[in-house]
Design an enzyme around this catalytic site. Structure first.
Site, PDB file in Angstrom:
ATOM      1  N   LEU A 167       0.658  -1.330  -0.118  1.00 18.74           N
ATOM      2  CA  LEU A 167      -0.073  -0.034   0.047  1.00 18.74           C
ATOM      3  C   LEU A 167       0.689   1.242  -0.027  1.00 18.74           C
ATOM      4  O   LEU A 167       0.336   2.451  -0.272  1.00 18.74           O
ATOM      5  CB  LEU A 167      -1.070   0.036   1.257  1.00 18.74           C
ATOM      6  CG  LEU A 167      -1.758  -1.183   1.577  1.00 18.74           C
ATOM      7  CD1 LEU A 167      -2.877  -0.953   2.413  1.00 18.74           C
ATOM      8  CD2 LEU A 167      -2.604  -1.362   0.110  1.00 18.74           C
ATOM      9  N   ALA A 168       1.980   1.379   0.441  1.00 25.38           N
ATOM     10  CA  ALA A 168       2.877   2.371   0.532  1.00 25.38           C
ATOM     11  C   ALA A 168       4.360   1.929   0.539  1.00 25.38           C
ATOM     12  O   ALA A 168       4.827   0.880   0.561  1.00 25.38           O
ATOM     13  CB  ALA A 168       2.469   3.024   1.965  1.00 25.38           C
ATOM     14  N   GLN A 169       5.192   3.083   0.589  1.00 20.71           N
ATOM     15  CA  GLN A 169       6.618   2.999   0.650  1.00 20.71           C
ATOM     16  C   GLN A 169       7.203   3.902   1.484  1.00 20.71           C
ATOM     17  O   GLN A 169       6.672   4.981   1.761  1.00 20.71           O
ATOM     18  CB  GLN A 169       7.409   3.152  -0.827  1.00 20.71           C
ATOM     19  CG  GLN A 169       7.250   4.429  -1.514  1.00 20.71           C
ATOM     20  CD  GLN A 169       7.546   4.373  -2.895  1.00 20.71           C
ATOM     21  OE1 GLN A 169       7.383   3.419  -3.487  1.00 20.71           O
ATOM     22  NE2 GLN A 169       8.385   5.198  -3.305  1.00 20.71           N
ATOM     23  N   VAL A 170       8.280   3.662   2.214  1.00 16.52           N
ATOM     24  CA  VAL A 170       8.937   4.543   3.267  1.00 16.52           C
ATOM     25  C   VAL A 170      10.291   5.037   2.871  1.00 16.52           C
ATOM     26  O   VAL A 170      10.979   4.541   2.008  1.00 16.52           O
ATOM     27  CB  VAL A 170       9.139   3.528   4.342  1.00 16.52           C
ATOM     28  CG1 VAL A 170       9.908   4.460   5.486  1.00 16.52           C
ATOM     29  CG2 VAL A 170       8.030   2.950   5.259  1.00 16.52           C
ATOM     30  N   LYS A 184       6.224   7.640   5.523  1.00 20.12           N
ATOM     31  CA  LYS A 184       5.380   6.535   4.789  1.00 20.12           C
ATOM     32  C   LYS A 184       4.523   7.311   3.696  1.00 20.12           C
ATOM     33  O   LYS A 184       3.733   8.089   4.102  1.00 20.12           O
ATOM     34  CB  LYS A 184       4.795   5.702   5.870  1.00 20.12           C
ATOM     35  CG  LYS A 184       3.932   4.682   5.070  1.00 20.12           C
ATOM     36  CD  LYS A 184       3.376   3.737   6.234  1.00 20.12           C
ATOM     37  CE  LYS A 184       2.541   2.555   5.892  1.00 20.12           C
ATOM     38  NZ  LYS A 184       1.958   1.718   6.986  1.00 20.12           N
ATOM     39  N   ASP A 321      -1.714  -7.554  11.838  1.00 19.41           N
ATOM     40  CA  ASP A 321      -0.972  -7.929  10.872  1.00 19.41           C
ATOM     41  C   ASP A 321       0.571  -8.047  11.281  1.00 19.41           C
ATOM     42  O   ASP A 321       1.606  -7.339  10.982  1.00 19.41           O
ATOM     43  CB  ASP A 321      -0.866  -6.653   9.792  1.00 19.41           C
ATOM     44  CG  ASP A 321      -0.374  -6.926   8.383  1.00 19.41           C
ATOM     45  OD1 ASP A 321      -0.445  -8.251   8.197  1.00 19.41           O
ATOM     46  OD2 ASP A 321      -0.225  -5.970   7.730  1.00 19.41           O
TER      47      ASP A 321
END
Length: 566
Positions: A167-170, A184, A321
């Site tokens: 869903l995302a990247q950091v 994020k 999760d």
């Protein structure tokens, strides 16, 4: 595939396309990114087409390959169909991207529900292969949400991500006061495309059910429809993170000071961007990294088990999760972090003193399940009965969770053990998974044999329980990867007993209740120790019999393990 099946599939496809077409025009007119929504709308037929082709190919394969087969030949052919189906589904998920990647990762955790071919294929290929957004897309998202560029918001901002997820990247950044930050940023277009993706996935599930009633995974769609919008809202994640930090920092927590949550800067957080403190650490399954920190894998497993049992039974507020990428181990800081600038919540703002040489750090707080007290106590009562092989209690609490007449199946789903082992009173280790290939095959065969019944159970059981099943699967996978599995059911016995004891004290305060609770807690410790003693003696007897009757292997008795070391 039969004519009726093809007709049913086509009818469902027409309804999905019609509904999507009617709604997307109005949606594009009011959405923040009408061009992107228009693009997503144009992609609907293509993505849906991939779904239809994939579903039709899988169903035709099962129908043709299994026709007329029985017994062992049918089972062997079915396994081959499962593998071809898993490969087709994997290809479809990668081509469609977006929410499909998240769905594939979720499938990779459902050991007790899906054939092993699907689970293993998704686990091996999905968990470490995530999309990466370009820096220009990241920059545009930050400008849209804050009205300033990354260079204006931060002293420095790395253009290359240090991590990427479905869903995302950091990206690592540096604050103007020199503090390291992790930023994020959500992949662009996910929020706009998620409803479309879920609609096409729902079509796929309904099409499969129309021609193969045993494969009914509507519960998975419903869970995704409820949880995905919350995972795509990083303000919601920030709230979860702060609440978790507060719980683990409270005096009720038995892991206080040993588990950390990164602090979040609310002044630089939006629905698509989350700014938090940067944490240096190693993945909990990095055995070489753990060795450098002086952390024994068994101790790490134990702390993880204590933390998540406490979340469920003490606070009723669980991170759902907990796969390996969302848990780090770091060297314990000298003091709590002090944040300067911005509006910070959670993390180093707590009052607990750090303990030990290393700490567990929990990341990615987007997916949570808050449990109401009635369910939490019912669940605690169920696990208490499972741990102590109380068949009457197992049946009572399982029926309260809508298991009906399928109590043995329900208990097997929770523990991944057969009913005859669950109700065996003589052994403390009867619920402990051995993680052998034979055991894994038995669990998968069980899931395949009772696919329809499991689907019925998942539709009936409380919604709060579905994410807890996923949490259990994630924790088992981490335990296995650490290579030093503990008897987590001993930890569970303690935490659910404490939860039930606190409820008694709250409803019936007084010295007599306190005495009764103290007696119960002591009885739990005594009983677990006694059961472990019986298990050890039985094992010793078998070894002695081997020696007495000419067994080939030598035996070294190393001493009785204590319950406290479990």
């Amino acid at each position: 595939m039969s004519t009726a099946a093809v007709a049913a599939t086509a009818a469902i496809g027409r309804r999905v396309l019609l509904g999507s077409g009617l709604g997307l025009g109005a949606w594009a007119a009011v959405a923040d990114e009408p061009k992107r929504v228009a693009y997503s709308a144009a992609m609907v037929p293509l993505r849906l087409g991939r779904d239809v082709v994939t579903a039709a190919a899988m169903l035709a394969d099962y129908s043709y390959s299994l026709h007329g087969l029985e017994g062992a030949a049918r089972e062997e052919a079915k396994k081959a169909c499962h593998q071809r189906g898993a490969d087709r589904l994997l290809s479809c998920c990668f081509k469609n991207g977006g929410v499909y990647i998240k769905l594939g990762q979720h499938i990779g955790m459902l050991d007790h529900l899906l054939p092993s071919e699907y689970v293993v294929t998704m686990r091996e290929h999905m968990l470490d292969r995530c999309p990466v957004s370009s820096y220009e897309e990241v920059r545009q998202t930050i400008v849209e949400d804050f009205g300033r560029t990354p260079e204006q918001l931060f002293a420095s901002f790395a253009k290359e991500p240090c991590a990427s997820a479905s869903l995302a990247q950091v990206h690592e950044a540096l604050d103007h006061d020199g503090q390291r930050l992790a930023v994020k940023v959500q992949h662009r277009g996910l929020r706009e495309a998620s409803a479309i993706d879920l609609a096409t996935i729902e079509f796929l599930v309904k099409a499969v059910k129309a021609v193969a009633p045993d494969f009914d995974y509507q519960w998975l769609v419903e869970e995704s429809q409820e949880n995905l919008p919350m995972e795509l809202d990083f303000m919601h994640e920030a709230t979860n993170s702060a609440r978790c930090a507060s719980n683990l920092d409270s005096r009720r927590s038995r892991v206080r000071g040993r588990v950390a949550v990164p602090g979040v800067d609310l002044s630089r957080t939006s629905h698509r961007v989350l700014t938090m403190e940067f944490v240096d650490g190693v993945k909990v399954t990095d055995l070489e990294g753990l060795k450098r920190l002086g952390a024994a894998p068994r101790d790490v497993s134990k702390l993880i088990g204590e933390t998540f049992n406490e979340m469920i039974f003490t606070f009723g507020d669980c991170h759902c999760d907990p796969h390996a990428a969302n848990m780090l181990l770091r060297r314990t800081p000298d003091a709590a972090t002090t944040h300067t600038g911005g509006t910070w919540v959670g993390g180093g703002t707590g009052t607990a003193q750090f303990k030990g040489k290393w700490q567990l750090v929990l990341l990615d707080h987007g997916l949570y399940r808050q449990l109401d007290d009635s369910f939490r106590l019912e669940y605690a009562g169920l696990w208490h009965s499972l741990v102590f092989a109380d068949e009457e209690g197992i049946r009572r609490h399982s029926i309260a969770m809508n298991a009906g007449s399928a109590v043995p199946l329900f208990a097997g789903m929770l523990t991944q053990r057969p009913w005859e082992e669950i109700t065996k009173k003589e052994s403390a280790d009867r619920l402990k998974l051995k993680y052998t290939e034979e055991e894994r095959e038995r669990i998968q065969d069980y899931a395949s044999l009772y696919a329809r019944e499991i689907g019925d159970l998942l539709r009936r059981m409380p919604r709060q329980l579905l994410l807890l099943l996923k949490t259990n699967d994630c924790l088992r996978a981490v335990d296995l990867a650490l290579g030093a599995p503990i008897n987590s059911f001993v930890i569970t016995a303690r935490e659910c007993t404490r939860a039930l004891a606190r409820d008694r004290l709250r409803n019936h305060p007084g010295m007599l209740t306190r005495l009764a609770v103290a007696t119960d807690l002591a009885a739990v410790e005594f009983r677990m120790t006694a059961l472990r003693l019986l298990t050890w003696l039985a094992s010793l007897q078998l070894e002695l019999e081997w020696l007495l009757w000419g067994g080939r292997r030598a035996v070294v008795v190393s001493g009785l393990p204590s319950a406290a070391a479990a």
